[in-house]
Structures are given as C-alpha cells and as structure tokens.
Design a protein around this motif. Structure first.
Motif, PDB file in Angstrom:
ATOM      1  N   HIS A 223     -52.565 -23.080 -96.931  1.00 11.15           N
ATOM      2  CA  HIS A 223     -53.472 -22.425 -96.005  1.00 11.15           C
ATOM      3  C   HIS A 223     -52.668 -21.599 -95.010  1.00 11.15           C
ATOM      4  O   HIS A 223     -51.469 -21.796 -94.839  1.00 11.15           O
ATOM      5  CB  HIS A 223     -54.315 -23.458 -95.249  1.00 11.15           C
ATOM      6  N   GLY A 224     -53.336 -20.681 -94.363  1.00 12.24           N
ATOM      7  CA  GLY A 224     -52.705 -19.913 -93.309  1.00 12.24           C
ATOM      8  C   GLY A 224     -52.488 -20.791 -92.092  1.00 12.24           C
ATOM      9  O   GLY A 224     -53.400 -21.485 -91.643  1.00 12.24           O
ATOM     10  N   SER A 225     -51.283 -20.765 -91.577  1.00 12.56           N
ATOM     11  CA  SER A 225     -50.942 -21.668 -90.467  1.00 12.56           C
ATOM     12  C   SER A 225     -50.845 -20.952 -89.123  1.00 12.56           C
ATOM     13  O   SER A 225     -50.554 -21.583 -88.113  1.00 12.56           O
ATOM     14  CB  SER A 225     -49.603 -22.366 -90.760  1.00 12.56           C
ATOM     15  N   ASN A 226     -51.102 -19.660 -89.103  1.00 10.90           N
ATOM     16  CA  ASN A 226     -51.024 -18.921 -87.847  1.00 10.90           C
ATOM     17  C   ASN A 226     -52.305 -19.065 -87.039  1.00 10.90           C
ATOM     18  O   ASN A 226     -53.287 -19.663 -87.486  1.00 10.90           O
ATOM     19  CB  ASN A 226     -50.760 -17.442 -88.113  1.00 10.90           C
ATOM     20  N   GLU A 227     -52.287 -18.495 -85.854  1.00 14.25           N
ATOM     21  CA  GLU A 227     -53.498 -18.394 -85.056  1.00 14.25           C
ATOM     22  C   GLU A 227     -54.203 -17.086 -85.397  1.00 14.25           C
ATOM     23  O   GLU A 227     -53.572 -16.035 -85.496  1.00 14.25           O
ATOM     24  CB  GLU A 227     -53.186 -18.433 -83.555  1.00 14.25           C
ATOM     25  N   TYR A 228     -55.518 -17.143 -85.540  1.00 15.48           N
ATOM     26  CA  TYR A 228     -56.292 -15.985 -85.947  1.00 15.48           C
ATOM     27  C   TYR A 228     -57.399 -15.720 -84.933  1.00 15.48           C
ATOM     28  O   TYR A 228     -58.153 -16.640 -84.580  1.00 15.48           O
ATOM     29  CB  TYR A 228     -56.908 -16.193 -87.332  1.00 15.48           C
ATOM     30  N   PRO A 229     -57.524 -14.493 -84.477  1.00 16.90           N
ATOM     31  CA  PRO A 229     -58.636 -14.172 -83.572  1.00 16.90           C
ATOM     32  C   PRO A 229     -59.951 -14.172 -84.336  1.00 16.90           C
ATOM     33  O   PRO A 229     -59.993 -13.827 -85.521  1.00 16.90           O
ATOM     34  CB  PRO A 229     -58.279 -12.768 -83.080  1.00 16.90           C
ATOM     35  N   PHE A 230     -61.014 -14.569 -83.685  1.00 20.18           N
ATOM     36  CA  PHE A 230     -62.326 -14.507 -84.327  1.00 20.18           C
ATOM     37  C   PHE A 230     -63.385 -14.122 -83.312  1.00 20.18           C
ATOM     38  O   PHE A 230     -63.226 -14.310 -82.098  1.00 20.18           O
ATOM     39  CB  PHE A 230     -62.669 -15.833 -85.022  1.00 20.18           C
ATOM     40  N   LEU A 231     -64.457 -13.550 -83.845  1.00 17.34           N
ATOM     41  CA  LEU A 231     -65.572 -13.065 -83.018  1.00 17.34           C
ATOM     42  C   LEU A 231     -66.807 -13.915 -83.259  1.00 17.34           C
ATOM     43  O   LEU A 231     -67.025 -14.424 -84.362  1.00 17.34           O
ATOM     44  CB  LEU A 231     -65.911 -11.610 -83.371  1.00 17.34           C
ATOM     45  N   ILE A 232     -67.612 -14.032 -82.226  1.00 17.44           N
ATOM     46  CA  ILE A 232     -68.957 -14.582 -82.351  1.00 17.44           C
ATOM     47  C   ILE A 232     -69.916 -13.530 -81.832  1.00 17.44           C
ATOM     48  O   ILE A 232     -69.909 -13.200 -80.643  1.00 17.44           O
ATOM     49  CB  ILE A 232     -69.126 -15.891 -81.557  1.00 17.44           C
ATOM     50  N   ASP A 233     -70.706 -12.950 -82.728  1.00 15.73           N
ATOM     51  CA  ASP A 233     -71.655 -11.921 -82.321  1.00 15.73           C
ATOM     52  C   ASP A 233     -72.964 -12.119 -83.057  1.00 15.73           C
ATOM     53  O   ASP A 233     -73.240 -13.207 -83.571  1.00 15.73           O
ATOM     54  CB  ASP A 233     -71.071 -10.525 -82.557  1.00 15.73           C
ATOM     55  N   GLU A 234     -73.752 -11.056 -83.139  1.00 16.70           N
ATOM     56  CA  GLU A 234     -75.077 -11.177 -83.744  1.00 16.70           C
ATOM     57  C   GLU A 234     -75.038 -11.492 -85.234  1.00 16.70           C
ATOM     58  O   GLU A 234     -76.049 -11.895 -85.812  1.00 16.70           O
ATOM     59  CB  GLU A 234     -75.878  -9.884 -83.523  1.00 16.70           C
ATOM     60  N   ASP A 235     -73.890 -11.341 -85.865  1.00 17.83           N
ATOM     61  CA  ASP A 235     -73.755 -11.650 -87.287  1.00 17.83           C
ATOM     62  C   ASP A 235     -73.061 -12.978 -87.533  1.00 17.83           C
ATOM     63  O   ASP A 235     -72.760 -13.321 -88.678  1.00 17.83           O
ATOM     64  CB  ASP A 235     -72.969 -10.539 -87.998  1.00 17.83           C
ATOM     65  N   GLY A 236     -72.768 -13.708 -86.472  1.00 23.47           N
ATOM     66  CA  GLY A 236     -72.090 -14.986 -86.628  1.00 23.47           C
ATOM     67  C   GLY A 236     -70.615 -14.886 -86.329  1.00 23.47           C
ATOM     68  O   GLY A 236     -70.192 -14.128 -85.449  1.00 23.47           O
ATOM     69  N   ILE A 237     -69.820 -15.635 -87.082  1.00 22.77           N
ATOM     70  CA  ILE A 237     -68.376 -15.702 -86.862  1.00 22.77           C
ATOM     71  C   ILE A 237     -67.659 -14.779 -87.836  1.00 22.77           C
ATOM     72  O   ILE A 237     -67.981 -14.741 -89.024  1.00 22.77           O
ATOM     73  CB  ILE A 237     -67.860 -17.147 -87.037  1.00 22.77           C
ATOM     74  N   SER A 238     -66.694 -14.041 -87.327  1.00 26.95           N
ATOM     75  CA  SER A 238     -65.831 -13.208 -88.161  1.00 26.95           C
ATOM     76  C   SER A 238     -64.386 -13.527 -87.793  1.00 26.95           C
ATOM     77  O   SER A 238     -64.004 -13.418 -86.627  1.00 26.95           O
ATOM     78  CB  SER A 238     -66.101 -11.716 -87.935  1.00 26.95           C
ATOM     79  N   VAL A 239     -63.610 -13.908 -88.795  1.00 25.48           N
ATOM     80  CA  VAL A 239     -62.208 -14.269 -88.578  1.00 25.48           C
ATOM     81  C   VAL A 239     -61.337 -13.213 -89.223  1.00 25.48           C
ATOM     82  O   VAL A 239     -61.622 -12.753 -90.333  1.00 25.48           O
ATOM     83  CB  VAL A 239     -61.882 -15.657 -89.177  1.00 25.48           C
ATOM     84  N   LEU A 240     -60.280 -12.825 -88.535  1.00 23.54           N
ATOM     85  CA  LEU A 240     -59.348 -11.847 -89.088  1.00 23.54           C
ATOM     86  C   LEU A 240     -58.238 -12.573 -89.834  1.00 23.54           C
ATOM     87  O   LEU A 240     -57.378 -13.208 -89.224  1.00 23.54           O
ATOM     88  CB  LEU A 240     -58.739 -10.994 -87.986  1.00 23.54           C
ATOM     89  N   PRO A 241     -58.219 -12.495 -91.167  1.00 22.93           N
ATOM     90  CA  PRO A 241     -57.213 -13.222 -91.958  1.00 22.93           C
ATOM     91  C   PRO A 241     -55.897 -12.476 -92.036  1.00 22.93           C
ATOM     92  O   PRO A 241     -55.617 -11.766 -92.995  1.00 22.93           O
ATOM     93  CB  PRO A 241     -57.868 -13.328 -93.340  1.00 22.93           C
ATOM     94  N   VAL A 242     -55.057 -12.661 -91.042  1.00 27.39           N
ATOM     95  CA  VAL A 242     -53.815 -11.906 -90.953  1.00 27.39           C
ATOM     96  C   VAL A 242     -52.868 -12.231 -92.096  1.00 27.39           C
ATOM     97  O   VAL A 242     -52.156 -11.376 -92.611  1.00 27.39           O
ATOM     98  CB  VAL A 242     -53.127 -12.190 -89.600  1.00 27.39           C
ATOM     99  N   THR A 243     -52.859 -13.453 -92.548  1.00 27.39           N
ATOM    100  CA  THR A 243     -51.875 -13.864 -93.551  1.00 27.39           C
ATOM    101  C   THR A 243     -52.058 -13.148 -94.876  1.00 27.39           C
ATOM    102  O   THR A 243     -51.144 -13.103 -95.685  1.00 27.39           O
ATOM    103  CB  THR A 243     -51.975 -15.374 -93.804  1.00 27.39           C
ATOM    104  N   SER A 244     -53.244 -12.599 -95.128  1.00 25.09           N
ATOM    105  CA  SER A 244     -53.486 -11.954 -96.416  1.00 25.09           C
ATOM    106  C   SER A 244     -52.913 -10.552 -96.478  1.00 25.09           C
ATOM    107  O   SER A 244     -52.872  -9.949 -97.543  1.00 25.09           O
ATOM    108  CB  SER A 244     -54.991 -11.885 -96.681  1.00 25.09           C
ATOM    109  N   LEU A 245     -52.469 -10.026 -95.354  1.00 20.83           N
ATOM    110  CA  LEU A 245     -52.008  -8.647 -95.328  1.00 20.83           C
ATOM    111  C   LEU A 245     -50.538  -8.567 -95.681  1.00 20.83           C
ATOM    112  O   LEU A 245     -49.734  -9.386 -95.262  1.00 20.83           O
ATOM    113  CB  LEU A 245     -52.245  -8.045 -93.940  1.00 20.83           C
ATOM    114  N   GLY A 246     -50.183  -7.564 -96.471  1.00 23.04           N
ATOM    115  CA  GLY A 246     -48.787  -7.417 -96.874  1.00 23.04           C
ATOM    116  C   GLY A 246     -48.512  -6.017 -97.361  1.00 23.04           C
ATOM    117  O   GLY A 246     -49.198  -5.067 -97.007  1.00 23.04           O
ATOM    118  N   LEU A 247     -47.501  -5.882 -98.228  1.00 23.27           N
ATOM    119  CA  LEU A 247     -47.083  -4.575 -98.719  1.00 23.27           C
ATOM    120  C   LEU A 247     -47.363  -4.421-100.215  1.00 23.27           C
ATOM    121  O   LEU A 247     -46.633  -3.719-100.916  1.00 23.27           O
ATOM    122  CB  LEU A 247     -45.588  -4.379 -98.444  1.00 23.27           C
ATOM    123  N   ASN A 248     -48.409  -5.054-100.703  1.00 24.05           N
ATOM    124  CA  ASN A 248     -48.731  -4.986-102.120  1.00 24.05           C
ATOM    125  C   ASN A 248     -49.977  -4.146-102.392  1.00 24.05           C
ATOM    126  O   ASN A 248     -50.636  -4.315-103.404  1.00 24.05           O
ATOM    127  CB  ASN A 248     -48.936  -6.395-102.684  1.00 24.05           C
TER     128      ASN A 248
END
Length: 584
Positions: A223-248
């Motif tokens: 699993h991703g072990s970093n801290e991830y910012p997330f939002l709570i708005d009219e659509d619920g929770i949205s988490v930014l999955p930073v660990t999935s980003l790379g150079l591929n």
C-alpha cells in the motif's frame, strides 16, 4: 511419483471502497471480510469515509450495508449526508441500507466484572441477516466504551468485537478517536487487532487547514505509505494518490497549435507537443496571461476541452480583459469547451489545491490545463513544497496526455530571468521567456524560446505586441551591433526604407544613363556597320568590275589571237600550191 503442489494465490481478497483515489492507494480496496480501523481527531472525516464506503458499495457494487451509530441519530445522519448527494432514505426504503442508532447513556451503565458485548452482537447479527449486509460501519468506539473505566474489560471486549466481525465475514470500518499525547487510539489496542489502519488528520499550517490520509497498516498487502491530501465536498471524498505517479506515461508526436501564428512559426510552424508541459515566464505586464488565453482561445473554438485555473483574477475580469485584445472566451464557456476554476492561493494549502485540480481534471476530462500563475503559490508554501506539488501535477497530466501551460511571474530583481523561483525549469518541456526592454522612453515586449525538447525551434528574439485584434510577433531590428524595438525599430526601418528608396532611384538613374550610352553606342555601331556594309558593297562592285574588265581583256586577247592565226593560214596556203605545181 511426483507430488502435486497447490498454487497459492499471493493476492489478498479485497473490497473496493469506491472512494476516489483510496482504492488506488490501498491497491484495490480494504481487506475483504476483515475490520479496518479509521482513526483521527474531530472534524477529519471519519464518519464521512465510513458512510461513503457503504453508499459506494450499494450504488456501485450492489452490496447491502449497515451503519451503526453510537453518537448521531438516524435523522441527523440522513440530513447531514444530503449535502453530499447521498439519498440515505431511498436506500433504506429499497432495503439496501439500515441505519441504526444505539444510544449509550453513561449514567445508566453499571460496570460489573461480567460485562460483555453479547447484546450488541445479537442486535448487529439480526441487522446483518435481515438484509444480507456485506459492509458494516461502527461509529464510534469511544462512545460505546465511554462508560467503562476498567481497561481490562475494554480490551477484552474490543478483541471479541473484532473477532466477531471476522467470524461473520463482514468488511467493516470502525471509527475511533485519537488518544492523548499523540497515540493513535484511546485504549491503545484497536490498531493492533485491526487488519488495516487508516489515519486521518486535519492540520493547520500558516492558518490554512489541510486534510490528510495515511494508511498506517495493512496486513498482507502492499500500500501507499505516504500522507495524501483529500477533499470532502459535494461529491464526497477525493484522495490524491501520489504514489501512482511516475515516469512510465506514454507520449505523442501530435502537435498542438499555440494560438499565435508567429509563435507557431518559431516551433516549425506546428506548435507544442501534445501532452507536454509548457512554461511562460516573465516580469509583470509582459503578456503571460494573454498568451495563455490565446492558447486556450484557439483550441476551444476547435472544440478542444480546456481547463483554466486562475489564481489571481476572477472569471469576469479575465473575460473582460481578453475581450480588449479580440478574444471572447465567454463563447467558449457557453459552448462547453472551456471551464474556469478561480481561487486565491491562500484559500487552501498546496496539497488541497493539488487535490482540487486533480478532481477537476478527472471530472471535466480536459485536453489542456492552464495554471495562471504558479508563482502565486509562493504565498502559501515554501519553494520545495511548491516544486513537489507541481511535479505531481505535471506527472498526473502527462499520464493522461494532457498539455499543461503554466505562467510564472519572475521578479525583475532577479539577476537572471532564466530561472524560476519554484525550481521547476528542469521539469518543463518547453520554456518561453517574455521580457520588457526600455528604450527611447518606451517599454517594448520581447519573446524568445529558451528550450523545447524534441523539436527544432527558433533561437531568435522577436518583438511581442498585444493589439486589439490579438497577439502579433514581428522581427526585431538587428544591425550594426544593435537591437531595436518599438518606435525605435519603426524609425530605423523608415530610415532604412528611405535609404533603400534613394539607392533604388540612384540605381535607376544610373541605369537610364547607361541605357542611353548603350543606345548611343549601339547607334554608332549600327552606323559603322552600315558604312562597313557600304564599303563592302563598293568593294564587291570594284571586284566585279575588275573581273569584268579582265574577262573582256581576255576575250579581246583571244579574239586577237584567233584573228592572227587565221591570217597566217591564208598566207601559207598559196605558197604551198606554187611549190606543188613546180614539182609537177
């Protein structure tokens, strides 16, 4: 005989949460049929995460669910979650969801050594069996055990509760409040008996609040072990999955026009690469926002979807300002090809801005994203934090083949304009520098391309003019070791035209003079040729006369010779006859 070995699956069975980004961080969801502990302080989103886990399971995976509340009543839950668009009443009516409030009155609790949660198990078991629930949320443990001071009883019953949930095969979320002095939970055992532990945090930094999520523990799964910012708005929770980003990410050779014909010409007449990152930097008033708007205007009228993130100007102000230079962006908005998002950089922290842009990109699915300007983030974070945030945004956009254009305000006090305060120049594929030049009492704009990876580009400095009909590029005056722009360029070009016209007139006058001389000489040559021809004719006449004379002389001689021969014959003939007669 060889013994057959059973193939053991290395993948842990998981239950997808349906929460944006969380499934990506947890590599597929929460552990199936096991309890997950969600802990955090007040206001960090524990109840919201639990309820959305149930709602997404019902809507997306058709899995009935039960929410057991120990604090909020069912009516309060229904009203509170309407703001997120969750119609809990309808789900209850369809027998997909059960909301149950168990009131714990501390004054009525008498603690004994024989206390246990058997009654809760019976009640919860009946709820689960009545609708065949697959997902369960218990909110929150502190209220359930608030009336008991015997830690041994609490620990024992907590272990029984988690064991009972596992035995029933329920995928459960249990919420808990953080303990004192930085401990994860109040009782210090919940995190150990849970198969997965998610820590939520709502921290304040420089008077800006940011919610963060961290997967602290996940048995049997990466699993991703970093801290991830997330939002709570009219659509619920949205988490930014930073660990999935790379150079591929994939790339494209397709070109995207810049919206300015002269600028396209500086890029082989084709523009930027699709999916590339572009930086337009310069001091105040050099036209960075105008260039970004020209880029958007040209694409939106062709139907390309664009997202414009403005951090300093309102939507109405941008529309008004761009109309003054011949661009009506409001038509693009009405057409649906342009979406604006405007917010002051101090409204959220850097991570929240990143999460918000991440969410907008997923929702709107643009092909081009404009962020104007990135230098405004300096008011809400340090340079290294901004670079980290922008790096993740660039990688995210590139993974979706989205062309990004950033504008950056460069301080005039900088020794070199060819660097950014955010330190992202190495991440940028194409870098355009705008600057002012003050000469003869006026300021003029210049543009040049510092770099553009993967393509040939102009190395010339060109004048950049903002007119009522748009942006125009023109060549600067370069000559005799000087570079002139604006009125100085116009004056010099006028002087050059006068000098050129004078030279043309002088050349034409000289050409006319030469032409006259040529014609005069040609006339002389013609007269001489005529004289030569006459002499030649006279020579021919003389030659013919001489020939005739000689022929006449020869003829006369021939006649004279012939006459003499005839006379001689006449004289010879009588003498011969006399001699002949004498002989006889």
């Amino acid at each position: 005989m060889k013994q057959k070995h059973r193939t053991v699956s290395r993948e842990l069975a998981k239950c997808p949460t349906g929460i944006k980004g969380l499934d990506e961080i947890t590599s597929g969801g929460l552990p199936l049929g096991r309890p997950t502990l969600v802990t955090g302080g007040a206001g960090c989103g524990k109840t919201v995460m639990g309820m959305e886990f149930l709602v997404r399971g019902i809507l997306d995976y058709n899995e009935p669910a039960a929410f057991i509340a120990f604090e909020e009543g069912t009516k309060e839950l229904v009203e509170n979650f309407k703001s997120l668009g969750f119609d809990l009443e309808n789900m209850v009516a369809q027998n997909k969801l059960i909301l149950d409030h168990i009131e714990i009155n501390r004054a009525e609790i008498i603690e004994t050594g024989e206390f246990d949660l058997e009654g809760l198990f019976i009640r919860l078991g009946g709820i689960v069996d009545s609708i065949g629930a697959k997902r369960v949320v218990l909110d929150t443990l502190e209220t359930l055990f608030s009336g008991f001071g015997n830690e041994f009883i609490v620990r024992a019953e907590l272990q029984r509760l988690f064991a009972w949930l596992k035995q029933k095969g329920l995928t459960a979320i249990i919420t808990a409040e953080r303990g004192k002095e930085g401990s994860l939970t109040r009782h210090g055992i919940e995190e150990y008996v849970s198969d997965c532990v998610i820590v939520l945090d709502n921290r304040m930094q420089e008077q800006i609040s940011t919610r963060r999520l961290r997967v602290l523990k996940y048995r049997g799964s990466s699993h991703g072990s970093n801290e991830y910012p997330f939002l709570i708005d009219e659509d619920g929770i949205s988490v930014l999955p930073v660990t999935s980003l790379g150079l591929n990410y994939s790339i494209s050779t397709e070109r995207v026009p810049t919206g300015i014909a002269g600028l396209d010409a500086m890029f082989e007449g084709k523009g930027y690469f699709k999916g590339s990152s572009v930086l337009v930097s310069g001091t105040a008033g050099t036209g960075k926002s105008s260039m970004a708007s020209s880029f958007v205007n040209g694409l939106c009228h062709k139907g390309t979807k664009c997202l414009f993130v403005a951090m300093e100007e309102s939507y109405d102000q941008i529309i008004r300002n761009m109309r003054s230079i011949g661009m009506d962006l409001n038509k693009c908005v009405e057409k649906g090809s342009l979406q604006f998002y405007t917010a002051r950089p101090t409204v959220f922290g850097l991570e929240m801005h990143l999460a918000m842009m991440h969410k907008l990109i997923i929702k709107y699915k643009p092909e081009v994203v404009i962020v104007d300007p990135i230098s405004s983030f300096l008011t809400g974070g340090m340079g290294q934090d901004i670079k980290s945030m922008l790096t993740r945004l660039i990688d995210f956009c590139k993974s979706r083949l989205i062309t990004t254009l950033f504008t950056d305000l460069t301080s005039a006090a900088n020794i070199s304009l060819e660097r950014t305060q955010e330190g992202i120049s190495s991440l940028i594929d194409t870098w355009i520098l705008l600057r002012d030049v003050e000469l003869n009492g006026e300021r003029n704009r210049l543009i040049n391309v510092l770099k553009s990876r993967g393509m040939s580009h102009s190395n010339q400095v060109r004048e950049f003019r903002i007119t009522s009909s748009g942006i125009e590029l023109s060549d600067v005056y370069i000559g005799q070791g000087i570079v002139l722009t604006g009125s100085a360029r116009v004056q010099q070009e006028a002087r050059d035209r006068v000098e050129s016209l004078t030279r043309e007139q002088e050349i034409k006058s000289k050409q006319r003079e030469l032409e006259g001389n040529r014609k005069s000489t040609q006339a002389q040559i013609t007269a001489l040729e005529a004289q030569l021809a006459a002499l030649s004719d006279q020579e021919k006449v003389l030659q013919s006369q001489e020939t005739a004379r000689r022929e006449a002389e020869n003829l006369a001689k021939e006649r004279l010779t012939s006459s003499r021969i005839s006379k001689d014959v006449q004289l010879v003939s009588p003498n011969k006859r006399k001699r002949t007669g004498a002989k006889k």
